[in-house]
Motif scaffolding. Structure first.
Motif, PDB file in Angstrom:
ATOM      1  N   ALA A 313       0.866  -1.179   0.000  1.00 26.39           N
ATOM      2  CA  ALA A 313       0.000   0.000   0.000  1.00 26.39           C
ATOM      3  C   ALA A 313       0.899   1.222   0.000  1.00 26.39           C
ATOM      4  O   ALA A 313       1.919   1.255   0.696  1.00 26.39           O
ATOM      5  CB  ALA A 313      -0.917  -0.004   1.211  1.00 26.39           C
ATOM      6  N   TYR A 314       0.529   2.246  -0.787  1.00 30.54           N
ATOM      7  CA  TYR A 314       1.429   3.384  -0.940  1.00 30.54           C
ATOM      8  C   TYR A 314       0.652   4.673  -1.097  1.00 30.54           C
ATOM      9  O   TYR A 314      -0.541   4.688  -1.464  1.00 30.54           O
ATOM     10  CB  TYR A 314       2.345   3.182  -2.150  1.00 30.54           C
ATOM     11  CG  TYR A 314       1.610   3.033  -3.464  1.00 30.54           C
ATOM     12  CD1 TYR A 314       1.289   4.151  -4.246  1.00 30.54           C
ATOM     13  CD2 TYR A 314       1.216   1.776  -3.925  1.00 30.54           C
ATOM     14  CE1 TYR A 314       0.610   4.017  -5.447  1.00 30.54           C
ATOM     15  CE2 TYR A 314       0.534   1.628  -5.120  1.00 30.54           C
ATOM     16  CZ  TYR A 314       0.232   2.754  -5.877  1.00 30.54           C
ATOM     17  OH  TYR A 314      -0.450   2.620  -7.062  1.00 30.54           O
ATOM     18  N   VAL A 315       1.342   5.780  -0.819  1.00 35.30           N
ATOM     19  CA  VAL A 315       0.836   7.117  -1.067  1.00 35.30           C
ATOM     20  C   VAL A 315       1.956   7.906  -1.724  1.00 35.30           C
ATOM     21  O   VAL A 315       3.119   7.796  -1.323  1.00 35.30           O
ATOM     22  CB  VAL A 315       0.348   7.792   0.238  1.00 35.30           C
ATOM     23  CG1 VAL A 315       1.468   7.845   1.275  1.00 35.30           C
ATOM     24  CG2 VAL A 315      -0.186   9.189  -0.045  1.00 35.30           C
ATOM     25  N   ASP A 316       1.608   8.684  -2.759  1.00 37.55           N
ATOM     26  CA  ASP A 316       2.596   9.420  -3.532  1.00 37.55           C
ATOM     27  C   ASP A 316       2.056  10.826  -3.781  1.00 37.55           C
ATOM     28  O   ASP A 316       1.010  10.990  -4.431  1.00 37.55           O
ATOM     29  CB  ASP A 316       2.851   8.706  -4.861  1.00 37.55           C
ATOM     30  CG  ASP A 316       3.991   9.318  -5.661  1.00 37.55           C
ATOM     31  OD1 ASP A 316       4.622  10.269  -5.157  1.00 37.55           O
ATOM     32  OD2 ASP A 316       4.252   8.845  -6.778  1.00 37.55           O
ATOM     33  N   ALA A 317       2.736  11.829  -3.242  1.00 34.59           N
ATOM     34  CA  ALA A 317       2.291  13.217  -3.394  1.00 34.59           C
ATOM     35  C   ALA A 317       3.443  14.054  -3.924  1.00 34.59           C
ATOM     36  O   ALA A 317       4.606  13.850  -3.543  1.00 34.59           O
ATOM     37  CB  ALA A 317       1.812  13.777  -2.058  1.00 34.59           C
ATOM     38  N   ASN A 318       3.130  15.014  -4.814  1.00 40.74           N
ATOM     39  CA  ASN A 318       4.174  15.916  -5.303  1.00 40.74           C
ATOM     40  C   ASN A 318       3.572  17.242  -5.733  1.00 40.74           C
ATOM     41  O   ASN A 318       2.385  17.336  -6.062  1.00 40.74           O
ATOM     42  CB  ASN A 318       4.993  15.275  -6.430  1.00 40.74           C
ATOM     43  CG  ASN A 318       4.167  14.968  -7.656  1.00 40.74           C
ATOM     44  OD1 ASN A 318       3.757  15.876  -8.382  1.00 40.74           O
ATOM     45  ND2 ASN A 318       3.913  13.679  -7.905  1.00 40.74           N
ATOM     46  N   LEU A 319       4.421  18.241  -5.734  1.00 40.46           N
ATOM     47  CA  LEU A 319       4.072  19.595  -6.154  1.00 40.46           C
ATOM     48  C   LEU A 319       5.224  20.122  -6.984  1.00 40.46           C
ATOM     49  O   LEU A 319       6.380  20.096  -6.535  1.00 40.46           O
ATOM     50  CB  LEU A 319       3.841  20.499  -4.933  1.00 40.46           C
ATOM     51  CG  LEU A 319       3.678  21.996  -5.200  1.00 40.46           C
ATOM     52  CD1 LEU A 319       2.401  22.265  -5.985  1.00 40.46           C
ATOM     53  CD2 LEU A 319       3.675  22.766  -3.880  1.00 40.46           C
ATOM     54  N   ARG A 320       4.937  20.601  -8.198  1.00 39.98           N
ATOM     55  CA  ARG A 320       6.013  21.075  -9.054  1.00 39.98           C
ATOM     56  C   ARG A 320       5.501  22.151 -10.000  1.00 39.98           C
ATOM     57  O   ARG A 320       4.294  22.282 -10.236  1.00 39.98           O
ATOM     58  CB  ARG A 320       6.624  19.935  -9.858  1.00 39.98           C
ATOM     59  CG  ARG A 320       5.671  19.262 -10.817  1.00 39.98           C
ATOM     60  CD  ARG A 320       6.374  18.233 -11.681  1.00 39.98           C
ATOM     61  NE  ARG A 320       7.435  18.832 -12.469  1.00 39.98           N
ATOM     62  CZ  ARG A 320       8.136  18.183 -13.383  1.00 39.98           C
ATOM     63  NH1 ARG A 320       7.904  16.896 -13.601  1.00 39.98           N
ATOM     64  NH2 ARG A 320       9.067  18.784 -14.077  1.00 39.98           N
ATOM     65  N   LYS A 321       6.429  22.925 -10.523  1.00 41.88           N
ATOM     66  CA  LYS A 321       6.130  23.917 -11.545  1.00 41.88           C
ATOM     67  C   LYS A 321       6.429  23.301 -12.912  1.00 41.88           C
ATOM     68  O   LYS A 321       7.461  22.644 -13.102  1.00 41.88           O
ATOM     69  CB  LYS A 321       6.989  25.165 -11.356  1.00 41.88           C
ATOM     70  CG  LYS A 321       6.818  25.845  -9.988  1.00 41.88           C
ATOM     71  CD  LYS A 321       5.434  26.440  -9.832  1.00 41.88           C
ATOM     72  CE  LYS A 321       5.288  27.101  -8.471  1.00 41.88           C
ATOM     73  NZ  LYS A 321       6.121  28.307  -8.339  1.00 41.88           N
ATOM     74  N   VAL A 322       5.514  23.509 -13.863  1.00 42.48           N
ATOM     75  CA  VAL A 322       5.641  22.924 -15.194  1.00 42.48           C
ATOM     76  C   VAL A 322       5.572  24.040 -16.226  1.00 42.48           C
ATOM     77  O   VAL A 322       4.639  24.856 -16.205  1.00 42.48           O
ATOM     78  CB  VAL A 322       4.535  21.896 -15.460  1.00 42.48           C
ATOM     79  CG1 VAL A 322       4.680  21.305 -16.863  1.00 42.48           C
ATOM     80  CG2 VAL A 322       4.565  20.790 -14.420  1.00 42.48           C
ATOM     81  N   GLU A 323       6.550  24.080 -17.119  1.00 36.88           N
ATOM     82  CA  GLU A 323       6.518  25.023 -18.236  1.00 36.88           C
ATOM     83  C   GLU A 323       5.789  24.393 -19.414  1.00 36.88           C
ATOM     84  O   GLU A 323       5.994  23.214 -19.723  1.00 36.88           O
ATOM     85  CB  GLU A 323       7.936  25.403 -18.665  1.00 36.88           C
ATOM     86  CG  GLU A 323       8.582  26.468 -17.819  1.00 36.88           C
ATOM     87  CD  GLU A 323       9.860  26.975 -18.458  1.00 36.88           C
ATOM     88  OE1 GLU A 323       9.855  28.090 -19.022  1.00 36.88           O
ATOM     89  OE2 GLU A 323      10.869  26.241 -18.391  1.00 36.88           O
ATOM     90  N   LEU A 324       4.940  25.183 -20.078  1.00 34.34           N
ATOM     91  CA  LEU A 324       4.258  24.732 -21.282  1.00 34.34           C
ATOM     92  C   LEU A 324       4.854  25.460 -22.479  1.00 34.34           C
ATOM     93  O   LEU A 324       5.128  26.663 -22.404  1.00 34.34           O
ATOM     94  CB  LEU A 324       2.762  25.020 -21.188  1.00 34.34           C
ATOM     95  CG  LEU A 324       2.032  24.386 -19.989  1.00 34.34           C
ATOM     96  CD1 LEU A 324       0.554  24.730 -20.041  1.00 34.34           C
ATOM     97  CD2 LEU A 324       2.231  22.887 -19.962  1.00 34.34           C
ATOM     98  N   PHE A 325       5.030  24.729 -23.577  1.00 40.04           N
ATOM     99  CA  PHE A 325       5.675  25.262 -24.765  1.00 40.04           C
ATOM    100  C   PHE A 325       4.763  25.114 -25.970  1.00 40.04           C
ATOM    101  O   PHE A 325       3.934  24.184 -26.044  1.00 40.04           O
ATOM    102  CB  PHE A 325       6.997  24.534 -25.037  1.00 40.04           C
ATOM    103  CG  PHE A 325       8.018  24.701 -23.947  1.00 40.04           C
ATOM    104  CD1 PHE A 325       8.973  25.700 -24.030  1.00 40.04           C
ATOM    105  CD2 PHE A 325       8.022  23.862 -22.839  1.00 40.04           C
ATOM    106  CE1 PHE A 325       9.922  25.855 -23.036  1.00 40.04           C
ATOM    107  CE2 PHE A 325       8.965  24.011 -21.835  1.00 40.04           C
ATOM    108  CZ  PHE A 325       9.915  25.018 -21.937  1.00 40.04           C
ATOM    109  N   GLY A 326       4.948  25.999 -26.928  1.00 39.60           N
ATOM    110  CA  GLY A 326       4.218  25.916 -28.184  1.00 39.60           C
ATOM    111  C   GLY A 326       4.877  24.967 -29.152  1.00 39.60           C
ATOM    112  O   GLY A 326       5.925  24.369 -28.882  1.00 39.60           O
ATOM    113  N   THR A 327       4.273  24.818 -30.346  1.00 39.24           N
ATOM    114  CA  THR A 327       4.783  23.869 -31.336  1.00 39.24           C
ATOM    115  C   THR A 327       6.155  24.251 -31.863  1.00 39.24           C
ATOM    116  O   THR A 327       6.909  23.397 -32.346  1.00 39.24           O
ATOM    117  CB  THR A 327       3.800  23.776 -32.516  1.00 39.24           C
ATOM    118  OG1 THR A 327       3.604  25.099 -33.058  1.00 39.24           O
ATOM    119  CG2 THR A 327       2.461  23.211 -32.057  1.00 39.24           C
TER     120      THR A 327
END
Length: 575
Positions: A313-327
């Protein structure tokens, strides 16, 4: 080690004698044999001419390969002084033994140069020195040669004795464990390939003990065999548990920069608590601080003593900043992504003692949230609000790892895959089904000093909103070198990499080894299935020097991509 007297081991367990004889103070711990604490006999008799005399030798051929005294330049540290003290004691008794040789004896002194008794990794050089030196002393050795018929009779007698010894190997009558309680002994016995009633197979037994040692719970693993009158063998496995367990901590570090203002830092701490109970339960934890805040905790419980199955049994939590890019690779947004995942699995280990990996099937539930923080004017209007959704599904996972080293392996393979079938619901919207799959594979092969490492990754998921696409992304060192981390992202991903590296002949104290090499990479990610085209693959490449350090692999690399950038990259951690 208590009295300073020399001990000649001429009977008993050969393995114990060899182990005691290599117990160099400060390097290998001494061994208890017949009530005495024994260390390397070189401290008192490194060239045992007198022992050979007492055994009845009329003529002695003595080969002196002791380490000579070091120069003044090595005496500026505690290690240097300690090594010199050991060498002084050894050299004094060697000179005393040489003084007892007569003109009828022969003293051989191969020219070892700067090689010492600690240069295990330079064995081929030592062998060459020995062969070359033997050719120069052929005339001196000629007087000890035997006539051809006599020598042939001696070889035949040895071969006959070897066959007789092999023929006397019997079945395993019993298997017992010393150093652990009965419940743990029963658990370990069921995992061994060697069992009662089998014909004794020494290579198989050695593999069993290597796997026991690889569990990490024991600082010493050994065995003895006792022959019964009927020829059967009683096997006793000797275990000494770690004095520093059962809690184990490990610290890792990720650091990267492209020397153009883009970089990241992560500190990772893992904690494992072994043997929570006598059935082998473990508590596994990981904490990450830096670019990504993460917490993972798992309870691993074998189901029964005589079953390979386990529950987790497990628990997995995270918080992060994600950059989004165009084509075209332009930055469009910076979003914050939160994820909480809980699950329970039933699993089966792959291989004896789970030494290959494991397979799992279970239930998983997740809650995820994406919050925009910085937005470009060109970003679609639907991405300007926060998104929150929940997932519930059935999960299957497999991992197999047979690499000889985690970093810069020289041979072996590693494969990992996960598939999830479930339903996803957004706040204020009806739920719908989804599937996701991700698989990675690594295969490594060496030819002499040349190593080729092939890696591949495939991933697919149902359509998910903008901002949620960060599991399936490429960019960064050896993940499409020459692209920024996360610059290539989508619901479908294909990636392949061929890396070549060669171990350098130099050694440094802070690293296992130094390497030089390069990589060729190709891959892409697409939002919709209809967009997938192998003709649209992106390319990346790198040339690097690397080191396998105690806190992870270190790379200094030149990276380049036709549709990305060319520049210098520093990476510490696992690519």
């Amino acid at each position: 080690m208590e009295t300073g007297k020399a001990v000649v081991l001429d009977r008993g367990d050969l393995a114990a004698a060899l182990r005691a004889s290599m117990s160099v103070p400060g390097v290998f711990s001494p061994l208890a044999v017949d009530g005495r604490i024994l260390g390397d006999g070189g401290l008192v008799d490194n060239l045992p001419v007198a022992v050979a005399r007492r055994m009845g030798a009329d003529v002695v051929i003595a080969v002196n390969i002791g380490t000579p005294l070091a120069g003044r330049e090595t005496l500026g540290s505690v290690v240097g002084i300690t090594t010199q003290m050991v060498n002084i004691l050894t050299e004094q008794n060697v000179q005393a033994s040489i003084a007892t040789l007569t003109p009828n004896d022969l003293l051989l002194t191969p020219p070892l140069g700067q090689l010492t008794s600690s240069d295990f990794g330079r064995a081929p050089e030592l062998v060459k020195i020995g062969n070359d030196y033997a050719k120069t002393v052929g005339d001196a050795l000629a007087r000890f040669s035997a006539e051809a018929p006599r020598y042939e009779r001696w070889v035949a007698a040895r071969e006959a004795q070897e066959k007789a010894n092999t023929g006397r190997i019997g079945t395993v009558a019993s298997v017992t464990f010393e150093g652990v309680n009965e419940i743990r002994a029963e658990r370990l016995a069921t995992a061994l390939d060697t069992s009662e009633g089998q014909r004794l197979d020494v290579p198989k037994l050695e593999n069993d003990l290597q796997r026991l040692a690889a569990m990490g719970d024991f600082e010493a693993v050994d065995y003895t065999l006792t022959r019964r009158e009927d020829g059967a063998e009683d096997l006793k496995v000797h275990l000494r548990e770690n004095t520093w367990g059962p809690n184990y901590l490990r610290v890792g570090l990720d650091l990267r920069t492209d020397f153009q203002g883009q970089g990241a830092f992560n500190l990772r701490i893992s904690h494992n608590r072994h043997w929570l109970n006598d059935t082998g339960a473990e508590w596994r934890n990981r904490v990450q601080v830096g670019e990504t805040l993460g917490l993972y905790s798992e309870i691993y419980q074998p189901l029964t003593l005589r079953s390979d199955r386990f529950a987790a049994a497990y628990v997995d939590a995270n918080l992060r900043k994600v950059e989004l890019f165009g084509t075209e690779g332009e930055a469009l947004a910076l979003v914050q992504r939160q994820s909480l995942r809980v699950g329970a699995d039933i699993g089966w280990p792959m291989g004896l003692l789970g030494n290959v990996g494991d397979m799992r099937v279970g239930l998983v539930a997740a809650q995820r949230k994406v919050t925009p923080e910085l937005l470009a004017a060109a970003i679609p209007a639907g991405a300007t609000t926060s998104l929150k959704w929940r997932e519930v599904g059935v999960r299957g996972a497999v991992i197999a790892d047979q690499l000889d080293y985690a970093n810069f392996p020289s041979h072996g393979y590693r494969a990992q895959g996960e598939v999830v079938f479930g339903r996803r619901s957004f706040d204020g919207a009806p739920s719908g089904s989804f599937t996701s799959f991700e698989g990675t594979a690594t295969a490594v092969k060496s030819w002499g000093p040349h190593t080729f490492n092939f890696g591949a990754r495939l991933a697919k998921t149902s359509q998910i909103p903008l901002g949620a696409i960060d599991e399936y992304s490429l960019g960064g060192f050896q993940q499409l070198s020459g692209y920024r981390v996360g610059q290539v992202a989508g619901n479908y991903l294909v990636f392949g990499r061929l890396t070549y590296y060669q171990r350098l002949p130099w050694s440094v104290g802070v690293a296992r080894a130094l390497f030089v090499g390069g990589s060729l990479e190709a891959g892409n990610a697409w939002t919709a299935r209809r967009d997938i085209s192998l003709g649209d693959l992106r390319a990346g490449s790198s040339l690097f020097v690397g080191a396998d350090t105690g806190i992870g692999p270190l790379y200094l690399s030149i990276v380049s991509a036709p549709r990305g950038y060319t520049g210098l990259y520093l990476f510490l951690g696992r690519p």
